[in-house]
Design a protein around this motif. Structure first.
Motif, mmCIF file in Angstrom:
data_model
loop_
_atom_site.group_PDB
_atom_site.id
_atom_site.type_symbol
_atom_site.label_atom_id
_atom_site.label_comp_id
_atom_site.label_asym_id
_atom_site.label_seq_id
_atom_site.Cartn_x
_atom_site.Cartn_y
_atom_site.Cartn_z
ATOM 1 N N LEU A 321 4.790 7.427 19.338
ATOM 2 C CA LEU A 321 5.345 6.124 18.940
ATOM 3 C C LEU A 321 4.244 5.080 18.788
ATOM 4 N N ASN A 322 3.177 5.201 19.597
ATOM 5 C CA ASN A 322 2.067 4.244 19.496
ATOM 6 C C ASN A 322 1.433 4.270 18.106
ATOM 7 N N GLU A 323 1.325 5.489 17.536
ATOM 8 C CA GLU A 323 0.740 5.603 16.196
ATOM 9 C C GLU A 323 1.639 4.928 15.151
ATOM 10 N N VAL A 324 2.944 5.124 15.304
ATOM 11 C CA VAL A 324 3.893 4.492 14.380
ATOM 12 C C VAL A 324 3.743 2.978 14.443
ATOM 13 N N ASP A 325 3.699 2.456 15.661
ATOM 14 C CA ASP A 325 3.601 1.007 15.840
ATOM 15 C C ASP A 325 2.272 0.465 15.321
ATOM 16 N N LYS A 326 1.192 1.204 15.559
ATOM 17 C CA LYS A 326 -0.119 0.736 15.115
ATOM 18 C C LYS A 326 -0.177 0.644 13.589
ATOM 19 N N ILE A 327 0.322 1.686 12.912
ATOM 20 C CA ILE A 327 0.269 1.675 11.450
ATOM 21 C C ILE A 327 1.187 0.595 10.893
ATOM 22 N N LYS A 328 2.306 0.360 11.575
ATOM 23 C CA LYS A 328 3.202 -0.718 11.138
ATOM 24 C C LYS A 328 2.482 -2.065 11.205
ATOM 25 N N LYS A 329 1.679 -2.275 12.228
ATOM 26 C CA LYS A 329 0.914 -3.516 12.356
ATOM 27 C C LYS A 329 -0.122 -3.629 11.239
ATOM 28 N N LEU A 330 -0.752 -2.505 10.906
ATOM 29 C CA LEU A 330 -1.726 -2.508 9.819
ATOM 30 C C LEU A 330 -1.040 -2.848 8.489
ATOM 31 N N MET A 331 0.165 -2.323 8.312
ATOM 32 C CA MET A 331 0.934 -2.650 7.106
ATOM 33 C C MET A 331 1.229 -4.144 7.042
ATOM 34 N N ASN A 332 1.581 -4.708 8.180
ATOM 35 C CA ASN A 332 1.887 -6.138 8.215
ATOM 36 C C ASN A 332 0.661 -6.981 7.868
ATOM 37 N N GLN A 333 -0.516 -6.526 8.307
ATOM 38 C CA GLN A 333 -1.755 -7.258 8.012
ATOM 39 C C GLN A 333 -1.979 -7.391 6.507
ATOM 40 N N LEU A 334 -1.615 -6.347 5.763
ATOM 41 C CA LEU A 334 -1.857 -6.329 4.321
ATOM 42 C C LEU A 334 -0.585 -6.565 3.511
ATOM 43 N N ASP A 335 0.495 -6.952 4.188
ATOM 44 C CA ASP A 335 1.784 -7.213 3.519
ATOM 45 C C ASP A 335 2.262 -5.997 2.727
ATOM 46 N N ILE A 336 2.124 -4.827 3.319
ATOM 47 C CA ILE A 336 2.565 -3.592 2.667
ATOM 48 C C ILE A 336 4.014 -3.321 3.045
ATOM 49 N N THR A 337 4.851 -3.111 2.042
ATOM 50 C CA THR A 337 6.247 -2.736 2.257
ATOM 51 C C THR A 337 6.541 -1.484 1.430
ATOM 52 N N PRO A 338 7.646 -0.801 1.715
ATOM 53 C CA PRO A 338 7.994 0.382 0.918
ATOM 54 C C PRO A 338 8.168 0.103 -0.568
ATOM 55 N N ASP A 339 8.301 -1.167 -0.925
ATOM 56 C CA ASP A 339 8.504 -1.524 -2.337
ATOM 57 C C ASP A 339 7.317 -1.148 -3.214
ATOM 58 N N ILE A 340 6.123 -0.956 -2.615
ATOM 59 C CA ILE A 340 4.969 -0.619 -3.449
ATOM 60 C C ILE A 340 5.099 0.794 -4.026
ATOM 61 N N ASN A 341 5.994 1.581 -3.469
ATOM 62 C CA ASN A 341 6.310 2.903 -4.027
ATOM 63 C C ASN A 341 7.760 2.890 -4.486
ATOM 64 N N PRO A 342 8.005 2.637 -5.768
ATOM 65 C CA PRO A 342 9.394 2.516 -6.252
ATOM 66 C C PRO A 342 10.205 3.788 -6.089
ATOM 67 N N ALA A 343 9.532 4.937 -5.910
ATOM 68 C CA ALA A 343 10.270 6.187 -5.731
ATOM 69 C C ALA A 343 11.096 6.168 -4.451
ATOM 70 N N ILE A 344 10.683 5.365 -3.464
ATOM 71 C CA ILE A 344 11.372 5.358 -2.170
ATOM 72 C C ILE A 344 12.791 4.810 -2.310
ATOM 73 N N SER A 345 12.927 3.641 -2.888
ATOM 74 C CA SER A 345 14.264 3.040 -3.007
ATOM 75 C C SER A 345 15.153 3.871 -3.925
ATOM 76 N N ILE A 346 14.565 4.466 -4.947
ATOM 77 C CA ILE A 346 15.369 5.256 -5.888
ATOM 78 C C ILE A 346 15.843 6.555 -5.232
ATOM 79 N N ALA A 347 14.996 7.163 -4.409
ATOM 80 C CA ALA A 347 15.418 8.371 -3.682
ATOM 81 C C ALA A 347 16.573 8.056 -2.741
ATOM 82 N N MET A 348 16.487 6.912 -2.056
ATOM 83 C CA MET A 348 17.538 6.546 -1.122
ATOM 84 C C MET A 348 18.838 6.199 -1.855
ATOM 85 N N ALA A 349 18.687 5.565 -3.022
ATOM 86 C CA ALA A 349 19.876 5.249 -3.822
ATOM 87 C C ALA A 349 20.539 6.527 -4.317
ATOM 88 N N LYS A 350 19.753 7.512 -4.672
ATOM 89 C CA LYS A 350 20.293 8.797 -5.145
ATOM 90 C C LYS A 350 21.035 9.506 -4.019
#
Length: 495
Positions: A321-350
């Motif tokens: 869980l520490n690794e998950v949390d650490k990478i999430k913090k790194l994502m926040n530093q660079l404002d990274i969200t799943p939206d940068i990969n449009p395949a993610i939302s489309i897969a979930m919609a499917k």
């Protein structure tokens, strides 16, 4: 993928810089090689244009001057430590490396077995090396290592280690994985060379973090994400800043050990050739980035993949869980969200539309294709077929593999191989496609587009099977998935 790294320039600059470092030390250099010599896919993902075998090609430029010493810890032999990416033990990987280097024309001089304490497994391993015609040398634990410099640099420290006989000016020290003792092996050799009156030096070749780009550059942050399990932290090199007034990037382990390393080198050589951890490095990758935006975008995608991988690993194992949390913090530093990969939302919609596992992939031209679960095909197999049809310009509604061809395979799986699930995996559908291509031109056309899948990104609404994951990786497709199983299982993970 948009390119941003000049691979040819990298190989040329890196080779020249290492030759200069050999001359600096009077003609003998022990080069600690960090990271992967073969298949450096992390570097190729965050530095688009970097080839996975770039470091190997660079070494081949120097092969007449180079010999390789492979280092393995006796503790890792004893504990049957496994490489996570290959699924083989470290001692097995040593033989794989020897064979691979030799086939390429590189000279493997010997193997050093570190932390040797008369472990029976290490003795058996040394005998196997002997039977294969490979020399091995034993290096022992040193009391007080690494703080007690007086003991380390003495006959009771490095002096106890067997001197590794080398014949070429560049000695590359590599290993199956981290913690094997590469640096200690290099310094031990410096001690023995100095005792023999032979001039020799030490340098370190580590691709990441890249020292001459900003600390919070996405490429360097991606390295932190990749090593979240090791607790590596990028930081400004304080010793380089003090010595030269220049800001450079290094990571915590090298910075923390540098005062001790400098003292050891002063004890061996009389004076340390280095004023900072950055001084020790020979990495020229930063000079070969020509499109910063391209490598930044690629690195952000890699950080997102690392997040999903860590979340999936936690789902599977219940740890990390520490690794998950650490990478999430790194994502926040660079404002990274799943939206940068449009395949993610489309897969979930499917998945929401069909009520079953689904997948999506973004093609090079930006088009998104999807795959859904059907009675005959899993989502991965469906996605693969749909992507190939799209690339080949074939109507998505056209069945390039007939149901009459697929049904006997499904029956075989259920009735004779006793699978619970009749649906085809991605490797099975490729075999069926290959079979159909002999008589079906559309199938042949689709099959010819397999090479165009390399470097694309696919996302799954559930954790894919090991078979599908392996097939996609072999095709060079980057995959991520939601941290959930197709069938509900008891697990501590909650998203």
């Amino acid at each position: 993928m948009r390119q941003g790294f000049d691979n040819n320039k990298y190989i040329q600059l890196q080779s020249e810089h290492i030759r200069e470092r050999i001359k600096q030390f009077g003609g003998k250099l022990y080069l600690e090689f960090g990271g992967k010599l073969f298949d450096d896919y992390h570097a190729s993902r965050v530095l688009p244009g970097f080839q996975p075998d770039s470091k190997l090609k660079m070494l081949l430029n120097l092969k007449s001057d180079a010999e390789i010493v492979i280092v393995i810890s006796a503790d890792d032999i004893e504990n049957n430590k496994v490489r996570g990416d290959l699924g083989i033990t470290y001692d097995e990987d040593v033989f794989r490396l020897i064979e691979s280097f030799t086939e390429l024309g590189l000279y493997v001089g010997s193997v050093a077995i570190t932390k040797y304490r008369n472990q029976l497994s290490a003795d058996i391993f040394a005998k196997k090396l002997e039977n294969a015609g490979v020399k091995s040398y034993l290096h022992y634990p040193i009391a007080g290592y690494p703080a007690d410099v007086d003991t380390i640099v003495s006959d009771n420290g490095y002096g106890r280690n067997q001197y590794i006989e080398t014949t070429r000016p560049l000695v590359v020290i590599t290993a199956p994985g981290p913690g094997s003792g590469k640096m200690a092996t290099c310094l031990s050799q410096l001690y023995h060379e100095n005792k023999r009156g032979i001039k020799a030096g030490y340098a370190k070749f580590e691709t990441f973090p890249i020292w001459n780009i900003p600390l919070k550059h996405p490429v360097n942050v991606a390295y932190e994400a990749a090593t979240a399990d090791l607790d590596d932290i990028n930081m400004i090199d304080p010793y380089h800043l003090e010595a030269y007034g220049k800001t450079t990037v290094n990571y915590n382990r090298d910075v923390e050990i540098f005062p001790v390393l400098k003292s050891i080198m002063e004890s061996i050589l009389g004076k340390s050739p280095y004023n900072s951890p950055t001084d020790m490095g020979v990495n020229m990758a930063g000079f070969c980035i020509y499109d910063d935006e391209a490598v930044s975008e690629a690195s952000k995608m890699e950080i997102l993949r690392r997040y999903y991988k860590a979340a999936v690993d936690y789902r599977r194992k219940g740890t990390g869980l520490n690794e998950v949390d650490k990478i999430k913090k790194l994502m926040n530093q660079l404002d990274i969200t799943p939206d940068i990969n449009p395949a993610i939302s489309i897969a979930m919609a499917k998945e929401e539309e069909t009520g079953k596992p689904a997948a999506a992939m973004q093609l090079a031209n930006g088009t998104i294709v999807t795959g859904k679960t059907s009675p005959l095909l899993g989502a991965a197999a469906s996605l693969l077929l749909n992507a190939l049809k799209k690339l080949a310009g074939i109507d998505q509604e056209l069945d390039i593999i007939s149901s009459s061809s697929l049904e006997p395979i499904c029956k075989l799986k259920l009735d004779y191989l006793h699978h619970h699930n009749p649906r085809l995996h991605s490797d099975e559908v490729l075999i069926a496609l290959c079979s159909s291509s002999a008589t079906n031109p559309a199938a042949a056309m689709a099959l010819s587009k397999l090479k165009d899948l390399k470097g694309l990104d696919a996302h799954f609404s559930v954790i894919p099977s090991a078979t599908d994951e392996k097939t996609f990786k072999r095709l060079g497709i980057n995959i991520s998935s939601e941290p959930k199983f197709e069938k509900k299982k008891a697990t501590p993970y909650t998203k």
